[in-house]
Design a protein around this motif. Structure first.
Motif, PDB file in Angstrom:
ATOM      1  N   ALA A 290       0.989  -1.283  -0.420  1.00 56.75           N
ATOM      2  CA  ALA A 290       0.192  -0.144   0.252  1.00 56.75           C
ATOM      3  C   ALA A 290       1.009   1.732   0.146  1.00 56.75           C
ATOM      4  O   ALA A 290       0.364   2.159  -0.191  1.00 56.75           O
ATOM      5  CB  ALA A 290      -0.761   0.033   1.470  1.00 56.75           C
ATOM      6  N   GLU A 291       2.507   1.307   0.644  1.00 59.03           N
ATOM      7  CA  GLU A 291       2.873   2.447   0.589  1.00 59.03           C
ATOM      8  C   GLU A 291       4.314   2.445  -0.503  1.00 59.03           C
ATOM      9  O   GLU A 291       4.537   4.210  -0.769  1.00 59.03           O
ATOM     10  CB  GLU A 291       3.755   2.257   2.501  1.00 59.03           C
ATOM     11  CG  GLU A 291       2.235   2.387   3.808  1.00 59.03           C
ATOM     12  CD  GLU A 291       2.081   4.220   3.279  1.00 59.03           C
ATOM     13  OE1 GLU A 291       2.403   4.953   2.942  1.00 59.03           O
ATOM     14  OE2 GLU A 291       0.951   3.902   3.320  1.00 59.03           O
ATOM     15  N   ALA A 292       4.336   1.394  -1.322  1.00 60.18           N
ATOM     16  CA  ALA A 292       5.845   1.485  -1.664  1.00 60.18           C
ATOM     17  C   ALA A 292       5.501   2.458  -2.623  1.00 60.18           C
ATOM     18  O   ALA A 292       6.415   3.111  -3.069  1.00 60.18           O
ATOM     19  CB  ALA A 292       6.264  -0.016  -2.732  1.00 60.18           C
ATOM     20  N   ARG A 293       4.883   2.493  -3.285  1.00 59.99           N
ATOM     21  CA  ARG A 293       4.489   4.266  -4.985  1.00 59.99           C
ATOM     22  C   ARG A 293       4.621   4.908  -4.743  1.00 59.99           C
ATOM     23  O   ARG A 293       5.288   5.572  -5.311  1.00 59.99           O
ATOM     24  CB  ARG A 293       2.156   3.241  -5.463  1.00 59.99           C
ATOM     25  CG  ARG A 293       3.052   1.674  -6.249  1.00 59.99           C
ATOM     26  CD  ARG A 293       1.424   2.216  -6.763  1.00 59.99           C
ATOM     27  NE  ARG A 293       1.059   0.993  -7.389  1.00 59.99           N
ATOM     28  CZ  ARG A 293       0.748  -0.526  -6.372  1.00 59.99           C
ATOM     29  NH1 ARG A 293       1.199  -0.079  -5.011  1.00 59.99           N
ATOM     30  NH2 ARG A 293       0.460  -2.131  -7.053  1.00 59.99           N
ATOM     31  N   THR A 294       4.016   5.450  -3.005  1.00 66.10           N
ATOM     32  CA  THR A 294       3.944   6.430  -2.966  1.00 66.10           C
ATOM     33  C   THR A 294       5.442   6.932  -2.146  1.00 66.10           C
ATOM     34  O   THR A 294       6.111   8.008  -2.156  1.00 66.10           O
ATOM     35  CB  THR A 294       3.598   7.115  -1.733  1.00 66.10           C
ATOM     36  OG1 THR A 294       3.140   6.018  -1.078  1.00 66.10           O
ATOM     37  CG2 THR A 294       2.241   7.282  -2.229  1.00 66.10           C
ATOM     38  N   VAL A 295       6.006   6.032  -1.544  1.00 68.56           N
ATOM     39  CA  VAL A 295       7.539   6.135  -0.566  1.00 68.56           C
ATOM     40  C   VAL A 295       8.183   6.048  -2.002  1.00 68.56           C
ATOM     41  O   VAL A 295       9.520   6.309  -1.736  1.00 68.56           O
ATOM     42  CB  VAL A 295       7.896   4.987   0.270  1.00 68.56           C
ATOM     43  CG1 VAL A 295       9.207   4.840   0.958  1.00 68.56           C
ATOM     44  CG2 VAL A 295       6.373   5.634   0.921  1.00 68.56           C
ATOM     45  N   LEU A 296       9.193   4.889  -2.867  1.00 69.33           N
ATOM     46  CA  LEU A 296       9.866   4.530  -3.763  1.00 69.33           C
ATOM     47  C   LEU A 296      10.218   5.552  -4.808  1.00 69.33           C
ATOM     48  O   LEU A 296      10.839   5.286  -5.322  1.00 69.33           O
ATOM     49  CB  LEU A 296       9.640   2.859  -3.727  1.00 69.33           C
ATOM     50  CG  LEU A 296       9.727   2.533  -2.779  1.00 69.33           C
ATOM     51  CD1 LEU A 296       9.648   0.882  -2.944  1.00 69.33           C
ATOM     52  CD2 LEU A 296      10.387   2.633  -1.761  1.00 69.33           C
ATOM     53  N   ALA A 297       8.290   5.546  -5.876  1.00 70.65           N
ATOM     54  CA  ALA A 297       8.646   6.115  -7.282  1.00 70.65           C
ATOM     55  C   ALA A 297       9.156   7.330  -7.080  1.00 70.65           C
ATOM     56  O   ALA A 297      10.496   7.892  -8.102  1.00 70.65           O
ATOM     57  CB  ALA A 297       7.179   6.499  -7.408  1.00 70.65           C
ATOM     58  N   HIS A 298       9.458   8.006  -6.599  1.00 70.93           N
ATOM     59  CA  HIS A 298      10.255   9.480  -6.444  1.00 70.93           C
ATOM     60  C   HIS A 298      12.125   9.684  -6.021  1.00 70.93           C
ATOM     61  O   HIS A 298      12.268  10.577  -6.662  1.00 70.93           O
ATOM     62  CB  HIS A 298      10.034  10.424  -5.506  1.00 70.93           C
ATOM     63  CG  HIS A 298      10.391  10.303  -3.826  1.00 70.93           C
ATOM     64  ND1 HIS A 298       9.227   9.252  -3.548  1.00 70.93           N
ATOM     65  CD2 HIS A 298      10.744  10.623  -3.330  1.00 70.93           C
ATOM     66  CE1 HIS A 298       9.236   9.279  -1.983  1.00 70.93           C
ATOM     67  NE2 HIS A 298       9.975  10.646  -2.208  1.00 70.93           N
ATOM     68  N   ARG A 299      12.211   8.363  -6.058  1.00 73.58           N
ATOM     69  CA  ARG A 299      13.854   7.727  -5.170  1.00 73.58           C
ATOM     70  C   ARG A 299      14.456   7.439  -6.683  1.00 73.58           C
ATOM     71  O   ARG A 299      16.023   6.561  -6.815  1.00 73.58           O
ATOM     72  CB  ARG A 299      13.606   6.803  -4.247  1.00 73.58           C
ATOM     73  CG  ARG A 299      13.165   7.717  -3.020  1.00 73.58           C
ATOM     74  CD  ARG A 299      12.922   7.319  -2.207  1.00 73.58           C
ATOM     75  NE  ARG A 299      12.530   7.162  -1.167  1.00 73.58           N
ATOM     76  CZ  ARG A 299      12.218   7.852  -0.217  1.00 73.58           C
ATOM     77  NH1 ARG A 299      13.396   8.139   0.630  1.00 73.58           N
ATOM     78  NH2 ARG A 299      11.470   7.854   0.847  1.00 73.58           N
ATOM     79  N   VAL A 300      13.496   6.686  -7.552  1.00 68.95           N
ATOM     80  CA  VAL A 300      14.057   6.072  -9.030  1.00 68.95           C
ATOM     81  C   VAL A 300      13.691   6.507  -9.852  1.00 68.95           C
ATOM     82  O   VAL A 300      13.479   7.369 -10.443  1.00 68.95           O
ATOM     83  CB  VAL A 300      12.683   4.491  -9.631  1.00 68.95           C
ATOM     84  CG1 VAL A 300      13.277   3.890  -9.807  1.00 68.95           C
ATOM     85  CG2 VAL A 300      12.986   3.456  -8.140  1.00 68.95           C
ATOM     86  N   VAL A 301      15.823   6.304 -10.460  1.00 66.60           N
ATOM     87  CA  VAL A 301      15.825   6.941 -11.456  1.00 66.60           C
ATOM     88  C   VAL A 301      15.830   5.903 -13.011  1.00 66.60           C
ATOM     89  O   VAL A 301      16.956   5.578 -13.236  1.00 66.60           O
ATOM     90  CB  VAL A 301      17.201   8.067 -11.680  1.00 66.60           C
ATOM     91  CG1 VAL A 301      17.789   8.854 -13.131  1.00 66.60           C
ATOM     92  CG2 VAL A 301      17.130   9.123 -11.031  1.00 66.60           C
ATOM     93  N   PRO A 302      14.769   5.988 -13.856  1.00 68.14           N
ATOM     94  CA  PRO A 302      14.622   4.927 -14.894  1.00 68.14           C
ATOM     95  C   PRO A 302      16.331   4.423 -16.267  1.00 68.14           C
ATOM     96  O   PRO A 302      15.762   3.793 -16.329  1.00 68.14           O
ATOM     97  CB  PRO A 302      13.237   4.817 -15.161  1.00 68.14           C
ATOM     98  CG  PRO A 302      12.719   6.062 -14.912  1.00 68.14           C
ATOM     99  CD  PRO A 302      13.865   6.792 -14.129  1.00 68.14           C
ATOM    100  N   GLY A 303      16.893   5.511 -16.117  1.00 69.79           N
ATOM    101  CA  GLY A 303      17.142   5.613 -16.689  1.00 69.79           C
ATOM    102  C   GLY A 303      15.998   5.644 -18.462  1.00 69.79           C
ATOM    103  O   GLY A 303      15.803   6.788 -18.681  1.00 69.79           O
ATOM    104  N   GLY A 304      17.373   5.246 -19.344  1.00 72.42           N
ATOM    105  CA  GLY A 304      16.500   5.508 -21.131  1.00 72.42           C
ATOM    106  C   GLY A 304      15.452   5.595 -21.640  1.00 72.42           C
ATOM    107  O   GLY A 304      15.009   4.232 -20.639  1.00 72.42           O
ATOM    108  N   GLY A 305      14.606   5.639 -22.562  1.00 74.38           N
ATOM    109  CA  GLY A 305      13.713   5.002 -22.853  1.00 74.38           C
ATOM    110  C   GLY A 305      12.360   6.228 -21.686  1.00 74.38           C
ATOM    111  O   GLY A 305      12.624   6.917 -21.233  1.00 74.38           O
ATOM    112  N   ALA A 306      10.807   5.999 -22.142  1.00 75.48           N
ATOM    113  CA  ALA A 306      10.183   6.349 -21.642  1.00 75.48           C
ATOM    114  C   ALA A 306       9.419   6.059 -20.477  1.00 75.48           C
ATOM    115  O   ALA A 306       7.911   6.080 -19.561  1.00 75.48           O
ATOM    116  CB  ALA A 306       8.264   6.367 -22.735  1.00 75.48           C
TER     117      ALA A 306
END
Length: 323
Positions: A290-306
């Protein structure tokens, strides 16, 4: 609620942690109170309550006019604690946030004039309008609950929470937050536009005086500190901790920059808070998910692509098994 000198509770938990049921009731009172002002964002309000209970900080990002600042104000008013607002602008200096030593002509000594960061809840409005040097004034405060000015370190009040807003338009007139600061925000939320029904309800509420003006606190600063103590005592079993570790590891293996250990800690703490909201004194995998999306997503730099950071986190939730 006081907007003057900050309310400090130096010995957190002196009165003991609240029973889990009382802490859950407290979160419901705060949520219901905020919803007297904010329409249609029940989940977002719950996320903010979780952030405060998890001893964290929140970043609200969206287009102007969707209620980011009003949501932060309503949350601060619902707890009887000190509140300060900082309007971030291109000419704002770090000392305007942390405070400055001023020479007193009478005493012939320098006296410290505390900045707005010395409050229980600090609203950093449009934080990305200030240059990185000024944004960095919050780094020490958010990580260590203290500020250092002219070589002297001063503790911030307890509890201490930063709620920052930023708009995602007018990119040419804003500054990107450095990852070192973004990583210090426990959660990043987007509100989005209200539904037609919610917007109609909102217009009815503000046709006269704005409901924020008559909003009274429903919790004390001591209540919040004791509820935080409750959250810190929630059991996190080894299998759940291992699940969090594997989620973080998956992001590191599948992105240019994955979740930091600070992010893993934030996920555990918010999962503990989520368990309390549901009246439990132990964490289950559902709390983590329940918490993973709002806690983790902004810490990830995905790299190339969309792909986005959220895509990487979604992939991790799909790929990593619960053991």
């Amino acid at each position: 609620m006081s907007d003057g000198e900050a309310t400090a509770v130096p010995d957190a938990g002196t009165d003991g942690a609240l029973p889990v049921g009382e802490a859950a009731d407290l979160t419901d009172r705060i949520t219901d109170n905020v919803e007297r002002v904010i329409v249609g964002h029940h989940d977002a309000i719950k996320h903010i309550v979780v952030t405060m209970l998890a001893r964290g900080h929140l970043l609200l990002e969206d287009v102007p006019g969707v209620g980011k600042t009003m949501l932060a104000r309503a949350m601060a008013r619902s707890v009887d604690c000190s509140f300060k607002r900082v309007q971030f602008t291109p000419d704002l200096l770090p000392a305007d946030v942390t405070g400055v030593n001023v020479f007193n002509q009478k005493s012939r000594e320098f006296e410290f004039q505390p900045g707005p960061v010395f409050a229980n809840v600090v609203l950093g409005d449009e934080i990305n309008r200030a240059p990185p040097k000024t944004q960095s004034a919050l780094l020490e405060a958010m990580e260590e609950s203290q500020v250092t000015v002219d070589g002297e370190t001063r503790a911030l009040p307890n509890p201490f929470t930063v709620i920052a807003t930023q708009n995602n338009v007018e990119q040419s007139r804003t500054y990107e937050l450095p990852m070192a600061e973004t990583d210090r925000f426990t959660k990043k939320l987007k509100l989005g536009y209200p539904t037609e029904t919610d917007e109609t309800e909102m217009l009815g509420r503000v046709a006269g005086s704005h409901p924020i003006e008559s909003l009274d606190p429903v919790a004390s600063v001591e209540d919040l500190v004791r509820a935080r103590d409750t959250v810190s005592k929630v059991e996190v079993s080894e299998p759940v901790r291992g699940y969090v570790t594997r989620l973080a590891g998956h992001t590191r293996e599948n992105a240019e920059l994955g979740v930091s250990p600070r992010g893993s800690i934030a996920l555990v703490r918010t999962a503990q808070a989520r368990a309390v909201l549901d009246g439990r004194d132990y964490v289950i995998p559902d709390d983590v998910q329940a918490e993973a999306r709002t806690v983790l997503a902004h810490r990830v730099v995905p790299g190339g692509g969309a792909r986005t950071g959220l895509d990487v986190v979604e992939d991790a939730l799909d790929a990593v098994p619960v053991e």
